[in-house]
Scaffold this active site. Sequence first.
Site, PDB file in Angstrom:
ATOM      1  N   HIS A 111      21.497 -42.780  18.021  1.00 20.02           N
ATOM      2  CA  HIS A 111      21.500 -42.587  16.561  1.00 20.02           C
ATOM      3  C   HIS A 111      22.083 -43.815  15.863  1.00 20.02           C
ATOM      4  CE1 HIS A 111      21.879 -38.023  17.485  1.00 20.02           C
ATOM      5  NE2 HIS A 111      20.681 -38.196  16.948  1.00 20.02           N
ATOM      6  N   LYS A 121      20.897 -22.209  14.734  1.00 20.01           N
ATOM      7  CA  LYS A 121      21.136 -22.980  15.953  1.00 20.01           C
ATOM      8  C   LYS A 121      22.617 -22.912  16.332  1.00 20.01           C
ATOM      9  CE  LYS A 121      19.177 -27.417  17.445  1.00 20.01           C
ATOM     10  NZ  LYS A 121      18.596 -28.665  16.950  1.00 20.01           N
ATOM     11  N   ARG A 166      11.863 -42.022  20.576  1.00 19.49           N
ATOM     12  CA  ARG A 166      12.272 -42.623  21.846  1.00 19.49           C
ATOM     13  C   ARG A 166      11.107 -42.779  22.800  1.00 19.49           C
ATOM     14  NH1 ARG A 166      16.567 -37.944  22.269  1.00 19.49           N
ATOM     15  NH2 ARG A 166      14.667 -37.021  21.472  1.00 19.49           N
ATOM     16  N   SER A 195      21.205 -35.785  22.165  1.00 18.20           N
ATOM     17  CA  SER A 195      22.431 -34.984  21.996  1.00 18.20           C
ATOM     18  C   SER A 195      22.430 -33.828  22.990  1.00 18.20           C
ATOM     19  CB  SER A 195      22.509 -34.427  20.572  1.00 18.20           C
ATOM     20  OG  SER A 195      22.525 -35.465  19.631  1.00 18.20           O
TER      21      SER A 195
HETATM   22  O1  PNS Z   1      17.890 -33.913  14.930  1.00 18.32           O
HETATM   23  P1  PNS Z   1      16.840 -32.866  14.717  1.00 18.32           P
HETATM   24  O2  PNS Z   1      17.432 -31.510  15.010  1.00 18.32           O
HETATM   25  O3  PNS Z   1      15.598 -33.150  15.493  1.00 18.32           O
HETATM   26  O4  PNS Z   1      16.418 -32.913  13.162  1.00 18.32           O
HETATM   27  C1  PNS Z   1      15.449 -32.060  12.671  1.00 18.32           C
HETATM   28  C2  PNS Z   1      15.379 -32.116  11.113  1.00 18.32           C
HETATM   29  C3  PNS Z   1      16.740 -31.928  10.498  1.00 18.32           C
HETATM   30  C4  PNS Z   1      14.830 -33.454  10.695  1.00 18.32           C
HETATM   31  C5  PNS Z   1      14.388 -30.990  10.665  1.00 18.32           C
HETATM   32  O5  PNS Z   1      14.719 -29.807  11.308  1.00 18.32           O
HETATM   33  C6  PNS Z   1      14.387 -30.770   9.164  1.00 18.32           C
HETATM   34  O6  PNS Z   1      13.944 -31.609   8.397  1.00 18.32           O
HETATM   35  N1  PNS Z   1      14.913 -29.602   8.705  1.00 18.32           N
HETATM   36  C7  PNS Z   1      15.029 -29.249   7.310  1.00 18.32           C
HETATM   37  C8  PNS Z   1      14.092 -28.093   6.945  1.00 18.32           C
HETATM   38  C9  PNS Z   1      12.708 -28.602   6.618  1.00 18.32           C
HETATM   39  O7  PNS Z   1      12.490 -29.371   5.712  1.00 18.32           O
HETATM   40  N2  PNS Z   1      11.727 -28.155   7.436  1.00 18.32           N
HETATM   41  C10 PNS Z   1      10.337 -28.606   7.337  1.00 18.32           C
HETATM   42  C11 PNS Z   1      10.130 -29.858   8.188  1.00 18.32           C
HETATM   43  S1  PNS Z   1       8.463 -30.373   8.172  1.00 18.32           S
END
Ligand code: PNS
Length: 161
Positions: A17, A41, A94, A132
């Site tokens: 990150h 989660k 990645r 993570s």
């Molecule tokens: O580190 P992560 O858990 O892969 O991040 C995922 C994240 C936070 C980018 C994604 O879950 C997100 O954007 N969540 C917010 C809710 C939202 O907008 N959902 C629609 C995504 S298309």
Amino acid sequence: MRRAIYPGSFDPVTNGHLDIIQRGCKLFDEIIIAVLINPEKTAFFSVEERCDILRSVLAEIDRGDCTLTVESFEGLLVQYAADRKAHAIVRGIRAISDYEYELQMALMNRRLQPGLETVFMMPAEAYSYVSSRLVKEVFHLGASIEGLVPALVEDRMRKKK
Ligand code: PNS
């Protein structure tokens, strides 16, 4: 003034990150590192702890002229990005396995807010397998996570265990 949002769970923040953030600093004037509040989660660190850890480790990194801010957010990412007047979302890729999920999200976000771009960045190869989830797994199983996360993160994980 180019502002980007780097969203994620950051449970915990890894060196991968940080690598993406430092690369992003070359492209943007400001990056808001946005920690998702996701009650569905089960997390190792609370959102407050994750923000606190991020602020501490970011204080140590080379950021050039880029302003780095840490916030938590809930709800739709595109709405949050609009509220913050961001021009782009930054996501790290990645490996090819990340691509499908990331492409889906990027295209959905584009549909929801066509003016907001998603910028994909690749971390250094050394971090191409670091996540993570795996960091937590090997930590819980007693293996070393040195070099995968900042020393402060390892320290906080030991204290929390
Ligand atoms: O580190 P992560 O858990 O892969 O991040 C995922 C994240 C936070 C980018 C994604 O879950 C997100 O954007 N969540 C917010 C809710 C939202 O907008 N959902 C629609 C995504 S298309």
